[in-house]
Design an enzyme around this catalytic site. Structure first.
Site, PDB file in Angstrom:
ATOM      1  N   ARG A  83      -4.863   5.013 -12.700  1.00 22.09           N
ATOM      2  CA  ARG A  83      -6.124   4.869 -11.990  1.00 22.09           C
ATOM      3  C   ARG A  83      -6.371   3.395 -11.739  1.00 22.09           C
ATOM      4  O   ARG A  83      -6.163   2.555 -12.632  1.00 22.09           O
ATOM      5  CB  ARG A  83      -7.287   5.460 -12.816  1.00 22.09           C
TER       6      ARG A  83
ATOM      7  N   HIS B 127      -0.597   5.493  -3.315  1.00 19.92           N
ATOM      8  CA  HIS B 127      -1.021   6.633  -4.153  1.00 19.92           C
ATOM      9  C   HIS B 127      -0.071   7.813  -3.956  1.00 19.92           C
ATOM     10  O   HIS B 127      -0.481   8.940  -3.662  1.00 19.92           O
ATOM     11  CB  HIS B 127      -2.452   7.039  -3.829  1.00 19.92           C
TER      12      HIS B 127
END
Length: 314
Positions: free
Chosen positions: A229, A277
């Site tokens: 994250r 991502h």
């Protein structure tokens, strides 16, 4: 008949409908499944299960009084755990596709940095650069986060010969990994690390885990990999460490703002690699089987898999 509400962005329905139906049919379940839109949905009071992505338009769960569980399509749940209307059991996604994809990304980039492959890939200019890396056994790796993903990545790197330490907020015991926990264990886990991989869940307690103080514990010229994250890292502190040479290279897949803005310093920094991502995507073919199994369990009165601890945030 089991009533299942699928609630995610529209493109996900096209991707997931067929695999979900196949997985549910394989269990012999009698069900009705519909896609949620802002204009149409199953009557909330009739829904037994919600298959869910936190960026769905469905944000108020108050009317879903019959719902037995909300089944998240993502591994991360920080976008939903704070929703006070969500009182139903919440299960996060843990499946083979997510785990294997993460292992491949982490091992691939760890080996790329360990072997110094960028030197040769970017240096095809006629200069004979003789760079001999250390052996894996001489480059300690630290995995921050020993959930399913962190454990799998740490185990894979240990099998390649890296000495692996893992840190988690609560004690863990993983064969082949030196496990540490708690505030005191974090400094010990990071001490002298040549590669750091961040795979912690995002909570108030884990934000900025890698910061100006904790970066000081790493071996000079360490490598940082973040497929977990974005907010786990203090960006200003990491950029300063990169500029000073304390960190030699950072490969980052997640960010505080996504897509990463074109003017963000990470794009232009010579010692940063940005990936969009993609470290581990939920794959419909394998995730559908996890969802269907949890629905089968719910109907059979068996415990759900991968339930979220609301107090811990993951």
């Amino acid at each position: 008949m089991i009533q299942i509400q699928f609630a995610a962005r529209s493109l996900r329905w096209a991707e997931y409908e067929a695999p979900l139906r196949a997985a549910l049919d394989a269990h012999g379940l009698d069900y009705r499944m519909e896609n949620y839109t802002q204009d149409a949905s199953l009557p909330p009071e009739s829904v037994d299960y919600i298959v869910y992505a936190p960026n769905s338009h469905l944000q108020d769960f108050t009317a879903y009084t019959r719902c037995k569980a909300v089944l998240n399509l993502w591994a991360g749940v920080e976008g939903i755990t704070g929703n006070r209307t969500l009182t139903q059991p919440l299960a996060r996604m843990v499946d083979h596709g997510l785990t294997q994809g993460m292992v491949e990304w982490v091992v691939g980039h760890a080996m790329r940095l360990h072997l110094g492959m960028d030197i040769h890939l970017n240096g095809q200019d006629g200069i004979w650069r003789r760079h001999v890396p250390p052996l894996a056994e001489d480059r300690p790796v630290t995995i921050l986060g020993l959930g399913a993903l962190g454990t799998a990545c740490g185990t894979a790197l240990a099998q390649l010969g890296f000495p692996v330490r893992g840190w988690s907020r609560s004690p863990k015991d993983v064969p082949g990994i030196t496990c540490l926990s708690g505030p005191d264990g974090l400094a010990q886990a990071l001490a002298g690390a040549g590669i750091v991989v961040l795979l912690l869940p995002l909570t108030d307690a884990t934000e900025n885990t890698l910061n100006a103080a904790t970066l000081q514990h790493l071996a000079p010229g360490a490598f940082v990999l973040n497929p977990g994250r974005g907010p786990l890292i203090d960006d200003t502190a990491l950029l300063a460490a990169l500029d000073a040479g304390g960190v030699a290279q950072a490969t980052l897949d997640v960010f505080r703002e996504e897509p990463l803005p074109p003017d963000h310093p990470y794009w232009a920094h010579p010692n940063v690699t940005v990936t969009p991502h993609i470290a581990s995507e939920t794959r419909a073919s394998s995730a559908a089987k996890v969802i269907a199994e949890n629905i089968r369990r719910g109907e059979a009165g068996e415990p759900f898999l991968h339930l979220v601890n609301r107090d811990a945030g993951y």
